[in-house]
Design an enzyme around this catalytic site. Sequence first.
Site, PDB file in Angstrom:
ATOM      1  N   ALA A   1      42.944 -62.188 118.262  1.00  0.00           N
ATOM      2  CA  ALA A   1      42.038 -63.178 117.670  1.00  0.00           C
ATOM      3  C   ALA A   1      40.668 -62.998 118.325  1.00  0.00           C
ATOM      4  O   ALA A   1      40.563 -62.492 119.442  1.00  0.00           O
ATOM      5  CB  ALA A   1      42.578 -64.578 117.923  1.00  0.00           C
TER       6      ALA A   1
ATOM      7  N   GLY B   1      46.799 -61.618 118.867  1.00  0.00           N
ATOM      8  CA  GLY B   1      46.956 -61.865 117.434  1.00  0.00           C
ATOM      9  C   GLY B   1      47.161 -60.590 116.632  1.00  0.00           C
ATOM     10  O   GLY B   1      47.737 -60.627 115.537  1.00  0.00           O
TER      11      GLY B   1
ATOM     12  N   GLU C   1      50.747 -59.981 116.863  1.00  0.00           N
ATOM     13  CA  GLU C   1      51.408 -61.028 116.067  1.00  0.00           C
ATOM     14  C   GLU C   1      51.256 -60.765 114.572  1.00  0.00           C
ATOM     15  O   GLU C   1      52.193 -60.976 113.795  1.00  0.00           O
ATOM     16  CB  GLU C   1      50.824 -62.396 116.442  1.00  0.00           C
ATOM     17  CG  GLU C   1      51.211 -62.798 117.863  1.00  0.00           C
ATOM     18  CD  GLU C   1      50.426 -64.000 118.360  1.00  0.00           C
ATOM     19  OE1 GLU C   1      49.181 -63.945 118.357  1.00  0.00           O
ATOM     20  OE2 GLU C   1      51.053 -64.991 118.760  1.00  0.00           O
TER      21      GLU C   1
ATOM     22  N   GLU D   1      47.444 -62.907 126.122  1.00  0.00           N
ATOM     23  CA  GLU D   1      46.765 -64.210 126.089  1.00  0.00           C
ATOM     24  C   GLU D   1      46.783 -64.929 127.430  1.00  0.00           C
ATOM     25  O   GLU D   1      45.874 -65.692 127.750  1.00  0.00           O
ATOM     26  CB  GLU D   1      47.396 -65.117 125.014  1.00  0.00           C
ATOM     27  CG  GLU D   1      47.114 -64.705 123.577  1.00  0.00           C
ATOM     28  CD  GLU D   1      48.127 -63.721 123.014  1.00  0.00           C
ATOM     29  OE1 GLU D   1      48.875 -63.082 123.798  1.00  0.00           O
ATOM     30  OE2 GLU D   1      48.189 -63.587 121.778  1.00  0.00           O
TER      31      GLU D   1
HETATM   32  N1  CAA Z   1      37.821 -60.646 120.506  1.00  0.00           N
HETATM   33  C1  CAA Z   1      36.513 -60.405 120.440  1.00  0.00           C
HETATM   34  N2  CAA Z   1      35.961 -59.226 120.794  1.00  0.00           N
HETATM   35  C2  CAA Z   1      36.782 -58.262 121.231  1.00  0.00           C
HETATM   36  C3  CAA Z   1      38.180 -58.446 121.329  1.00  0.00           C
HETATM   37  C4  CAA Z   1      38.699 -59.709 120.938  1.00  0.00           C
HETATM   38  N3  CAA Z   1      40.013 -59.983 120.963  1.00  0.00           N
HETATM   39  N4  CAA Z   1      38.722 -57.320 121.819  1.00  0.00           N
HETATM   40  C5  CAA Z   1      37.703 -56.454 122.005  1.00  0.00           C
HETATM   41  N5  CAA Z   1      36.546 -57.009 121.661  1.00  0.00           N
HETATM   42  C6  CAA Z   1      35.203 -56.414 121.704  1.00  0.00           C
HETATM   43  C7  CAA Z   1      34.697 -56.314 123.127  1.00  0.00           C
HETATM   44  O1  CAA Z   1      34.127 -57.541 123.539  1.00  0.00           O
HETATM   45  C8  CAA Z   1      33.685 -55.222 122.996  1.00  0.00           C
HETATM   46  O2  CAA Z   1      32.510 -55.746 122.423  1.00  0.00           O
HETATM   47  P1  CAA Z   1      31.050 -55.310 123.001  1.00  0.00           P
HETATM   48  O3  CAA Z   1      30.971 -53.828 122.734  1.00  0.00           O
HETATM   49  O4  CAA Z   1      30.096 -56.116 122.188  1.00  0.00           O
HETATM   50  O5  CAA Z   1      31.079 -55.615 124.455  1.00  0.00           O
HETATM   51  C9  CAA Z   1      34.306 -54.288 121.953  1.00  0.00           C
HETATM   52  O6  CAA Z   1      35.271 -55.064 121.265  1.00  0.00           O
HETATM   53  C10 CAA Z   1      35.013 -53.110 122.563  1.00  0.00           C
HETATM   54  O7  CAA Z   1      35.920 -53.592 123.544  1.00  0.00           O
HETATM   55  P2  CAA Z   1      35.972 -53.038 125.051  1.00  0.00           P
HETATM   56  O8  CAA Z   1      34.636 -52.563 125.488  1.00  0.00           O
HETATM   57  O9  CAA Z   1      36.632 -54.093 125.887  1.00  0.00           O
HETATM   58  O10 CAA Z   1      36.942 -51.787 124.834  1.00  0.00           O
HETATM   59  P3  CAA Z   1      37.928 -51.115 125.899  1.00  0.00           P
HETATM   60  O11 CAA Z   1      38.438 -49.872 125.238  1.00  0.00           O
HETATM   61  O12 CAA Z   1      37.293 -51.026 127.231  1.00  0.00           O
HETATM   62  O13 CAA Z   1      39.147 -52.170 126.054  1.00  0.00           O
HETATM   63  C11 CAA Z   1      40.830 -53.672 125.212  1.00  0.00           C
HETATM   64  C12 CAA Z   1      39.978 -52.409 124.960  1.00  0.00           C
HETATM   65  C13 CAA Z   1      41.796 -53.433 126.377  1.00  0.00           C
HETATM   66  C14 CAA Z   1      41.612 -53.934 123.935  1.00  0.00           C
HETATM   67  C15 CAA Z   1      39.904 -54.863 125.557  1.00  0.00           C
HETATM   68  O14 CAA Z   1      38.868 -54.928 124.579  1.00  0.00           O
HETATM   69  C16 CAA Z   1      40.592 -56.186 125.573  1.00  0.00           C
HETATM   70  O15 CAA Z   1      41.269 -56.501 126.545  1.00  0.00           O
HETATM   71  N6  CAA Z   1      40.436 -57.008 124.513  1.00  0.00           N
HETATM   72  C17 CAA Z   1      40.969 -58.338 124.436  1.00  0.00           C
HETATM   73  C18 CAA Z   1      42.477 -58.317 124.121  1.00  0.00           C
HETATM   74  C19 CAA Z   1      43.025 -59.740 124.110  1.00  0.00           C
HETATM   75  O16 CAA Z   1      42.943 -60.467 125.071  1.00  0.00           O
HETATM   76  N7  CAA Z   1      43.599 -60.146 122.947  1.00  0.00           N
HETATM   77  C20 CAA Z   1      44.165 -61.462 122.774  1.00  0.00           C
HETATM   78  C21 CAA Z   1      43.152 -62.370 122.139  1.00  0.00           C
HETATM   79  S1  CAA Z   1      43.682 -64.062 122.079  1.00  0.00           S
HETATM   80  C22 CAA Z   1      44.711 -64.171 120.730  1.00  0.00           C
HETATM   81  O17 CAA Z   1      44.941 -63.217 120.021  1.00  0.00           O
HETATM   82  C23 CAA Z   1      45.284 -65.528 120.464  1.00  0.00           C
HETATM   83  C24 CAA Z   1      46.396 -65.548 119.479  1.00  0.00           C
HETATM   84  O18 CAA Z   1      47.554 -65.354 119.817  1.00  0.00           O
HETATM   85  C25 CAA Z   1      46.160 -65.871 118.080  1.00  0.00           C
END
Ligand code: CAA
Length: 259
Positions: A66, A110, A113, A133
């Site tokens: 998400a 998400g 999911e 999460e």
């Molecule tokens: N939401 C918003 N933006 C996101 C995102 C997310 N879930 N995941 C990645 N991005 C964005 C980053 O902020 C980044 O943006 P900028 O270039 O503007 O900084 C861009 O995508 C590229 O990401 P990274 O630079 O972090 O890429 P990476 O290769 O170094 O890492 C990753 C990849 C490990 C997937 C890392 O991006 C990450 O940990 N992302 C978040 C994953 C996460 O926590 N997901 C769960 C979300 S909560 C949820 O989903 C709730 C639910 O159950 C419904």
Amino acid sequence: MSYEFITVRTEGDKVGIITLNRPKQLNALSPQLMVELGQALKAFDADPAIGCLIITGNEKAFAAGADIGAMATYGFADVYRDDYITRDWETIRSIRKPVIAAVSGFALGGGCELAMMCDFIIAADNARFGQPEIKLGIIPGAGGTQRLPRAVGKSKAMDMALTGRMMDVREAETAGLVSRVVPLDKLMDEALGAALTICGFGQLAVMAAKECVNRAFEGTLADGVMFERRLFHALFATSDQKEGMDAFVNKRQAAFKNQ
Ligand code: CAA
């Protein structure tokens, strides 16, 4: 219909393909993207020419979860009042035709999911799954704590939800989360092959099979078996059953009419 965060196309006029398209954000599932996804799913489901759907992302990400930026400022009143997740994410549960997730790269939070809400997952060899999460001070909110244990068992699901670690594709396949693993450059061919195979069968039987397997996750064994038996009986009222069995007996190819 035109969309901003997904693209939509058909293959052979039979398979509806939805590609999540926010590559710079690793396909983070923003509220608008989820509204668009729901609209596209419903449109394909209502199109009688379409027999199967595929949801996919890009090489680097199916979806990294998400949209954290969008969620960061939400308070309880916002998410409760707006019925966050339920309102837009659960549309996929009402889709009656099969939906295949073709996953490459990250399928996190998400994203994992969403893949699990599809009927089965075909994964590329670079796919990685996780429910991170916990690192954000929340828990999975789109069914992850329920579907993951059903897919991989309690111990592994607990490990994923509590440590937030990722699973590589081999672990995901061994655990039963994904149905097939293929090289990245073969992912769409494999998903399309599966979709076209499904499109070749009678649509009524396909929909009944999907409905019955889903029952296995939502009730008791006795209720599920009864539900299956009733639909199994009902299919004997279709011309596709006569056609399929007559074709087998007479050693010819079946021509299903979805009736
Ligand atoms: N939401 C918003 N933006 C996101 C995102 C997310 N879930 N995941 C990645 N991005 C964005 C980053 O902020 C980044 O943006 P900028 O270039 O503007 O900084 C861009 O995508 C590229 O990401 P990274 O630079 O972090 O890429 P990476 O290769 O170094 O890492 C990753 C990849 C490990 C997937 C890392 O991006 C990450 O940990 N992302 C978040 C994953 C996460 O926590 N997901 C769960 C979300 S909560 C949820 O989903 C709730 C639910 O159950 C419904």
